[in-house]
Write a protein that holds these residues in place. Structure first.
Motif, PDB file in Angstrom:
ATOM      1  N   GLY A  30      39.995 -21.103 -44.891  1.00  9.85           N
ATOM      2  CA  GLY A  30      39.631 -20.885 -46.285  1.00  9.85           C
ATOM      3  C   GLY A  30      40.223 -19.651 -46.922  1.00  9.85           C
ATOM      4  N   THR A  31      41.327 -19.156 -46.383  1.00  7.58           N
ATOM      5  CA  THR A  31      41.925 -17.937 -46.914  1.00  7.58           C
ATOM      6  C   THR A  31      42.733 -18.232 -48.175  1.00  7.58           C
ATOM      7  N   SER A  32      43.127 -17.166 -48.851  1.00  7.44           N
ATOM      8  CA  SER A  32      44.024 -17.286 -50.000  1.00  7.44           C
ATOM      9  C   SER A  32      44.997 -16.121 -49.970  1.00  7.44           C
ATOM     10  N   PRO A  33      46.079 -16.158 -50.753  1.00  9.19           N
ATOM     11  CA  PRO A  33      47.005 -15.021 -50.805  1.00  9.19           C
ATOM     12  C   PRO A  33      46.346 -13.749 -51.325  1.00  9.19           C
ATOM     13  N   GLN A  34      45.126 -13.885 -51.862  1.00 10.58           N
ATOM     14  CA  GLN A  34      44.421 -12.735 -52.430  1.00 10.58           C
ATOM     15  C   GLN A  34      43.505 -12.037 -51.435  1.00 10.58           C
ATOM     16  N   CYS A  35      43.067 -12.749 -50.384  1.00  3.56           N
ATOM     17  CA  CYS A  35      42.055 -12.172 -49.489  1.00  3.56           C
ATOM     18  C   CYS A  35      41.909 -12.994 -48.223  1.00  3.56           C
ATOM     19  N   ILE A  36      41.790 -12.282 -47.076  1.00  2.28           N
ATOM     20  CA  ILE A  36      41.525 -12.965 -45.802  1.00  2.28           C
ATOM     21  C   ILE A  36      40.315 -12.341 -45.097  1.00  2.28           C
ATOM     22  N   MET A  94      39.102 -27.387 -35.800  1.00  2.00           N
ATOM     23  CA  MET A  94      40.167 -26.405 -36.000  1.00  2.00           C
ATOM     24  C   MET A  94      41.261 -26.869 -36.948  1.00  2.00           C
ATOM     25  N   ILE A  95      41.140 -28.050 -37.475  1.00  2.00           N
ATOM     26  CA  ILE A  95      42.151 -28.529 -38.425  1.00  2.00           C
ATOM     27  C   ILE A  95      42.186 -27.602 -39.640  1.00  2.00           C
ATOM     28  N   GLY A  96      43.367 -27.134 -39.978  1.00  2.00           N
ATOM     29  CA  GLY A  96      43.539 -26.250 -41.125  1.00  2.00           C
ATOM     30  C   GLY A  96      43.459 -24.777 -40.805  1.00  2.00           C
ATOM     31  N   ALA A  97      43.148 -24.428 -39.556  1.00  2.00           N
ATOM     32  CA  ALA A  97      43.047 -23.015 -39.186  1.00  2.00           C
ATOM     33  C   ALA A  97      44.432 -22.364 -39.189  1.00  2.00           C
ATOM     34  N   LYS A  98      44.472 -21.092 -39.597  1.00  2.00           N
ATOM     35  CA  LYS A  98      45.736 -20.352 -39.675  1.00  2.00           C
ATOM     36  C   LYS A  98      45.505 -18.892 -39.323  1.00  2.00           C
ATOM     37  N   HIS A 144      35.560 -16.547 -45.276  1.00  2.00           N
ATOM     38  CA  HIS A 144      34.965 -15.711 -46.316  1.00  2.00           C
ATOM     39  C   HIS A 144      33.507 -16.082 -46.566  1.00  2.00           C
ATOM     40  N   LYS A 145      33.074 -17.213 -46.020  1.00  2.00           N
ATOM     41  CA  LYS A 145      31.697 -17.695 -46.140  1.00  2.00           C
ATOM     42  C   LYS A 145      31.321 -18.379 -44.836  1.00  2.00           C
TER      43      LYS A 145
END
Length: 327
Positions: free
Chosen positions: A151-157, A296-300, A266-267
């Motif tokens: 659930g990350t974004s380029p703005q926050c991890i 784990m699908i989508g984990a980065k 983030h949540k």
């Protein structure tokens, strides 16, 4: 820390009224997170509204739901016979959080609203979109061992730090919120936010609202339960990865199951795909392993936290295995 005014109130209505008079004010209850942020200059409210004398400390069953007041202390909830009997997953998660001294003063509402422990957020000399939108995220290419993989974004991890909230997300809790005129309810899973383009917004509580209580449905998820918290030291440390697991067996098959993870987003991160896969299946290692893969699908990873890509699925398998052994 700047000088501030201190006010005390004894009702939710008056607390909200005081907040509306000055948007630069903050509610304070246990203060275990807020005072730290004030000392570091991350937050600088001009008024603190003490709500400790507002009657919101109840822990009771009403109909088919257990009501927990926003000002109930973490230790009071964790040690309450009703919670231990009917919501042991919540008790276990609370016992895993912070230290006994902090749990004695930290409140349910405050726990829900606590800020990330990302070092870039706490250091006012470093870039942080959560603390100061538009300055960048220092963690993405910096020290990110504790950071998110979902659930990350380029703005926050950054990650959400609570243990209690992971259990509440798994248990389908509702949050009851009041403003000056009315109350509203929101699913716990929708209370906290992913960072997106607004990482400074941790949750969906409006500036003129107060958390009144959480309501948790009574269910059969009180036997095969486990809260697994993996951390750098045995106590008073935030989770690298945590897993809240609870299921009900019927005819040697998993009839109902709830799974959520902490330390990874983030949540609170609900593992819906894994839940759907395991429902109706036998509680064995092979099925647990397949569920962990789906989870784990989508984990980065972002470099230093790449180890979570292996740790997280292993933690899911371990938590489910330990829950299976209980009766």
């Amino acid at each position: 820390m700047i000088n501030f005014q201190y006010l005390r109130t004894t009702s939710a209505k008056s607390a909200i009224a005081l907040l509306l008079k000055d948007k630069r004010s903050k509610f304070i209850a246990g203060g275990t997170n807020l005072i730290d942020l004030m000392k570091r200059g991350v937050l600088a409210p001009e008024k603190l509204i003490d709500i400790n004398h507002v009657p919101l400390k109840q822990i009771q069953q009403i109909g088919d739901k257990i009501h927990i007041g926003a000002l109930a202390s973490n230790s009071a909830v964790a040690d309450h016979p009703l919670i231990k009997e009917k919501l042991p997953l919540l008790s276990m998660a609370l016992q895993a959080g912070a230290s006994a001294q902090l749990r004695n003063v930290a409140t349910v509402g405050g726990n829900m609203l606590q800020k990330t422990r990302c070092g870039y957020f706490y250091d006012t000399e470093m870039p942080c979109n959560k603390r100061q939108p538009g300055t960048g995220c220092g963690a993405i290419e910096g020290f990110n061992r504790m950071h998110a993989i979902f659930g990350t974004s380029p703005q926050c991890i950054a990650v959400h730090p609570s243990d209690m909230c992971i259990a509440l997300a798994a248990l389908d809790a509702l949050v009851v919120i009041a403003n000056a005129k009315t109350e509203r309810k929101i699913a716990f899973a929708d209370f906290h936010r992913l960072p997106g383009d607004t990482p400074h917004l941790d949750h969906n509580l409006k500036p003129d609202e107060l958390i009144i209580r959480v309501e948790i449905p009574v269910n059969a998820l009180n036997k095969n339960v486990h809260y697994l918290k993996i951390r750098d030291r045995a106590s008073y440390a935030f989770a690298l990865v945590s897993v809240a697991a609870a299921f009900e067996m019927r005819d040697n098959k998993i009839n109902t199951i709830r799974l959520a993870m902490g330390g990874v987003a983030h949540k609170p991160w609900r593992l819906t795909a894994a839940e759907n896969f395991l429902k109706g299946k036998e509680a064995n290692v092979q099925n647990f392993e397949e569920a962990a893969k789906l989870a784990m699908i989508g984990a980065k990873g972002f470099g230093e936290n790449d180890f979570k890509l292996k740790l997280a699925p292993n933690a899911i398998i371990e938590a489910l295995t330990l829950a299976k052994t209980k009766a």
